[in-house]
Design a protein around this motif. Structure first.
Motif, PDB file in Angstrom:
ATOM      1  N   PRO A  78      29.551  49.716  38.040  1.00  0.00           N
ATOM      2  CA  PRO A  78      29.439  49.312  39.452  1.00  0.00           C
ATOM      3  C   PRO A  78      29.096  50.458  40.394  1.00  0.00           C
ATOM      4  CG  PRO A  78      31.719  49.276  38.711  1.00  0.00           C
ATOM      5  CD  PRO A  78      30.887  49.471  37.507  1.00  0.00           C
ATOM      6  N   LEU A 118      28.939  43.809  44.720  1.00  0.00           N
ATOM      7  CA  LEU A 118      29.150  45.252  44.771  1.00  0.00           C
ATOM      8  C   LEU A 118      29.651  45.730  46.128  1.00  0.00           C
ATOM      9  CD1 LEU A 118      25.912  46.384  42.895  1.00  0.00           C
ATOM     10  CD2 LEU A 118      28.229  46.257  41.986  1.00  0.00           C
ATOM     11  N   ARG A 140      25.978  50.279  42.752  1.00  0.00           N
ATOM     12  CA  ARG A 140      26.178  50.308  44.204  1.00  0.00           C
ATOM     13  C   ARG A 140      25.284  51.361  44.856  1.00  0.00           C
ATOM     14  NH1 ARG A 140      31.312  50.941  43.983  1.00  0.00           N
ATOM     15  NH2 ARG A 140      31.838  48.728  43.961  1.00  0.00           N
ATOM     16  N   MET A 150      31.618  44.110  38.976  1.00  0.00           N
ATOM     17  CA  MET A 150      30.362  43.473  39.352  1.00  0.00           C
ATOM     18  C   MET A 150      30.429  41.959  39.284  1.00  0.00           C
ATOM     19  SD  MET A 150      27.547  46.036  37.689  1.00  0.00           S
ATOM     20  CE  MET A 150      28.301  46.011  36.067  1.00  0.00           C
TER      21      MET A 150
END
Length: 801
Positions: free
Chosen positions: A699, A337, A703, A345
């Motif tokens: 993602p 990430l 993150r 990912m």
């Protein structure tokens, strides 16, 4: 010493008889020392490798005495010169007694097994060539009962002991009757030790080429080189980068087994400590190497310098973290990430940590006279500068940044780069506010220089840090202190060669930690002075440091460096005197055990092996475990943590089953109760792996859920120490360890502690009286309350059982 250090002097021979010709004697013996009668060679049993060792040691001792250092006499005459601390590589060659006449009988004025010493020496010299500065071959055992103190009974024992199936137990007499061992010690040449190609004779020389192929067998191959030569060669390029320190031992093992029929087994030390640096993963990631990290930082630095719309331009970006200089046992791996905007990912089978490690860097800005005056305003201004840099990186290069109150991280090529703004160009007030940051940058430069000069420094420091952590001393020893202690051994080796292997560097580290008089004598580390650190400091400054160490509030360790004239920037907060004493005892025991493993017990030492029930040998699977297994019996309380709550449980040295067996064996913990506690604490922190529910959101959401640089163990210890108010010392392993040891201070120290209300009955309206010291049950309950969701259970030590 200078005279005897010349090999021609020793090879020329000596005679106490008048007009005695030495030609015939020199043809029969490698060393000639004729007695007064003229008919006896007193040095008949001195081998060729012993002569080389004598000349080498005489040269080193003479060099130390010529430099005239303050500690020269101590280094040459008072230091224990064990082979374990002098030789980089140790090999134990097991020979079959049935194929030899090694019964101790004499043949031609020499004991029969001396012929095998000579043969192994010839093979080693031919196999290693310029890889080795010195090779010593000896059948005689080094380790006797007088060498190893019987204090090992109280040391922690390895969780498992596995011996090779072909190897008999030394406690029974079988190994004495059928085998004997020859020890081989090698001092490596750091420039040639790990080279990938051994160049042989030219293909035009048929005789030499035939001899080369007969010696190397299938390993030999004919190759054409860039300069047009066609030569026989041995190529080792198939060996991974992180295992190339095995090459000298692999070469010698192969040639000994091929050219000596009596050789059954060859054990070597190059891989002894590798397992301690691999963790449960069992592999090392090349993309996390110092070279790859520095190259990645250079690319980020170039982008930062190109930013235009900044109040002050970025002048330089300097690495600070230990991973950049190769001294971190477990450097961060690229995180799926952290590759920038729009990046997914990665593969679904890869496991993603919730708390990736942060790599600290120092961002140097150009000078300005408009910086504020007080430290708080300086910190706010630096935070604003970091925010502006992060904003420009996002807009100009689409780089992801994570902004928090404590720090600002830039996600770059799979790593989280944590920025620290340096404002010292703004004046003296800024420099005073950033003293610790400036010292950290200077330290990083010093250690990076040492790492470049000595190839073995980085791996050796990683081993030392892993040993400190394995014995649960992580909260008390800063990584910078360990790096400086190891740097001292490389920069100022005394009457030794600088280490060229992690094993000899590690045993010297343990000796230094155990034997140095830390309470009265500072340690001087100066990279600019190759001979000795004493020359880098004036006599007056040295006396001031020694006087300072006599003060009541002086730190227990003082390590002087060119950037730290007070010697306490890294030791001001620890280790304390009690912790340092414990570390010295552990280091002394570890050094003794490691010396016994490296030097070896010959099969003829069966009586000693029977007396030492915990003896392990080179080549045993349990050899490294015997060095890194901590003792739990000395703690008053032992806390068991949830492994799922640790960011990197795969770095742990021991499996949950091994930890469970030790708790049951050493503390008498009920196995069923331990299993029930583990299964009854399913709820709590989950930091070992990113939850699937979070990953399913994409993602960007994943993150945002990352906790960069978060260390729950450090936070727990800090909070526990605050709540206990100084009534106890806490010990833990920062590299995946799931145990925390608690040692209670003597009751006389408890009365001055500022205990929370949960540990002391305090009536604010009544008369104040010092609280009574809490009991072990109360402290255990307080720690369980403090670590809800993180601590599984608390177990009392054996003295409270």
């Amino acid at each position: 010493l200078t005279l005897l250090s010349g090999p021609k002097v020793l090879s020329g021979g000596f005679s106490a008889a008048a007009q005695q010709p030495l030609g015939r004697w020199k043809r029969a013996f490698p060393f000639v020392l004729i007695g007064p009668c003229g008919s006896v060679n007193i040095g008949a049993r001195v081998s060729k490798s012993a002569i080389a060792e004598f000349a080498h040691e005489a040269a080193l001792s003479a060099a130390v005495l010529e430099r005239g250092e303050r500690t020269a006499f101590e280094q040459v005459f008072l230091s224990a010169m064990y082979p374990a601390v002098r030789y980089d590589v140790h090999l134990h060659v097991t020979l079959d007694r049935n194929m030899t006449s090694a019964s101790g009988s004499c043949d031609a004025d020499a004991v029969s097994w001396r012929g095998f010493e000579t043969r192994v020496n010839e093979i080693a010299t031919k196999a290693l060539g310029s890889r080795a500065k010195l090779i010593r071959v000896q059948q005689q055992t080094f380790v006797n009962a007088s060498d190893i103190r019987p204090a090992l009974d109280s040391a922690a024992q390895p969780a498992t002991k596995k011996r090779k199936a072909s190897e008999a137990d030394p406690a029974d007499g079988s190994i004495d009757e059928e085998h004997f061992k020859i020890w081989v010690g090698i001092i490596l040449d750091p420039d040639n030790a790990s080279r990938l190609v051994d160049l042989g004779p030219s293909s035009d020389d048929d005789a030499l080429a035939k001899d080369f192929r007969a010696f190397w067998g299938d390993r030999a191959e004919l190759r054409r080189f860039k300069d047009g030569r066609i030569c026989e060669s041995i190529v080792w390029d198939a060996i991974p980068i992180h295992e190339r320190h095995h090459i000298p031992a692999l070469a010698l093992e192969y040639t000994v087994k091929r050219n000596l029929d009596a050789a059954e087994e060859v054990d070597w030390s190059c891989n002894l400590l590798d397992a301690a640096l691999k963790g449960k993963e069992g592999k090392i990631h090349e993309e996390s190497s110092p070279k790859a990290l520095v190259q990645s930082l250079d690319r980020l630095s170039k982008r930062m310098k190109e930013l235009k719309d900044l109040p002050l331009k970025v002048v330089n970006v300097q690495p600070l973290s230990a991973a950049f200089r190769g001294t971190d046992p477990f450097p961060p791996k690229p995180h799926q990430l952290a590759f920038g905007a729009g990046i997914g990912m990665g593969r679904s089978d890869e496991h993603m940590s919730v708390c990736p490690k942060a790599l600290d860097v120092l961002v140097q800005l150009e000078g300005s006279g408009r910086w504020p005056d007080n430290s708080m305003a300086i910190n706010k201004t630096k935070a604003a500068m970091a925010l502006k840099i992060a904003e420009q990186l996002r807009s100009s290069f689409a780089m992801q940044t994570v902004v928090a109150e404590e720090a600002i991280d830039v996600l770059h090529e799979g790593f989280a780069i944590r920025m620290h703004i340096n404002s010292t160009a703004g004046g003296a007030k800024n420099e005073a506010a950033e003293r610790h940051l400036i010292c950290g940058a200077a330290h990083a430069g010093v250690i990076a220089t040492v790492n470049l000069r000595f190839p073995a420094y980085g791996p050796a420091t990683q081993v030392a840090k892993r040993w400190i952590a394995a014995h649960m001393l992580s909260p008390h020893f800063k990584g910078e202190v360990i790096e400086l202690l190891m740097a001292y051994l490389f920069l100022h080796p005394g009457a030794f060669e600088p280490p060229t292997s992690r094993e000899v560097a590690f045993v010297r580290f343990l000796d230094l930690l155990a034997s140095h008089p830390w309470n009265v004598l500072p340690l001087f580390v100066d990279p600019a002075v190759e001979e000795d650190g004493d020359e880098g400091i004036t006599a007056d400054a040295m006396q001031e440091l020694e006087k300072k160490m006599d003060e009541p509030d002086a730190p227990s360790m003082c390590v002087w460096t060119p950037y730290d004239s007070s010697g306490d920037v890294w030791t001001q907060v620890g280790p304390g005197a009690v912790v340092l004493k414990r570390a010295q005892v552990l280091a002394s025991r570890g050094a003794e055990r490691l010396k016994a493993i490296l030097q070896g017990r010959n099969g003829m030492d069966a009586s000693d092996a029977k007396n030492d029930a915990h003896a392990v040998r080179l080549g045993d699977d349990a050899a490294w475990e015997s060095l890194f297994t901590p003792a739990l019996t000395h703690y008053d309380i032992v806390l068991k943590l949830r492994r799922a709550s640790l960011p990197f449980p795969e770095h742990a040295l021991f499996t949950p089953k091994q930890i469970k067996r030790r708790l049951v064996k050493e503390l008498g913990v009920d196995a069923d109760g331990l299993l029930e506690a583990e299964h009854g604490n399913k709820r709590g922190l989950q930091l070992a792996k990113m939850p699937e529910k979070v990953l399913s959101r994409g993602p960007d959401k994943a993150r945002a859920a990352m906790l960069i640089g978060f260390d729950p163990l450090r936070c727990f210890i800090r909070e526990a120490e605050r709540r206990l108010g100084g009534t106890a010392l806490l010990f833990a392993d920062e590299h995946g360890g799931d145990l925390v040891g608690v040692a209670l201070k003597p009751s006389m120290q408890h009365h001055g502690a500022e205990l929370p209300s949960s540990l002391a009955d305090f009536d604010p309206l009544g008369d104040f009286s010092a609280p009574a010291p809490p009991g072990v049950e109360e402290i255990a309950e307080e720690l369980l309350f403090c670590g809800v969701g993180f601590v599984i259970d608390a177990y009392k030590g054996v003295k409270w059982a």
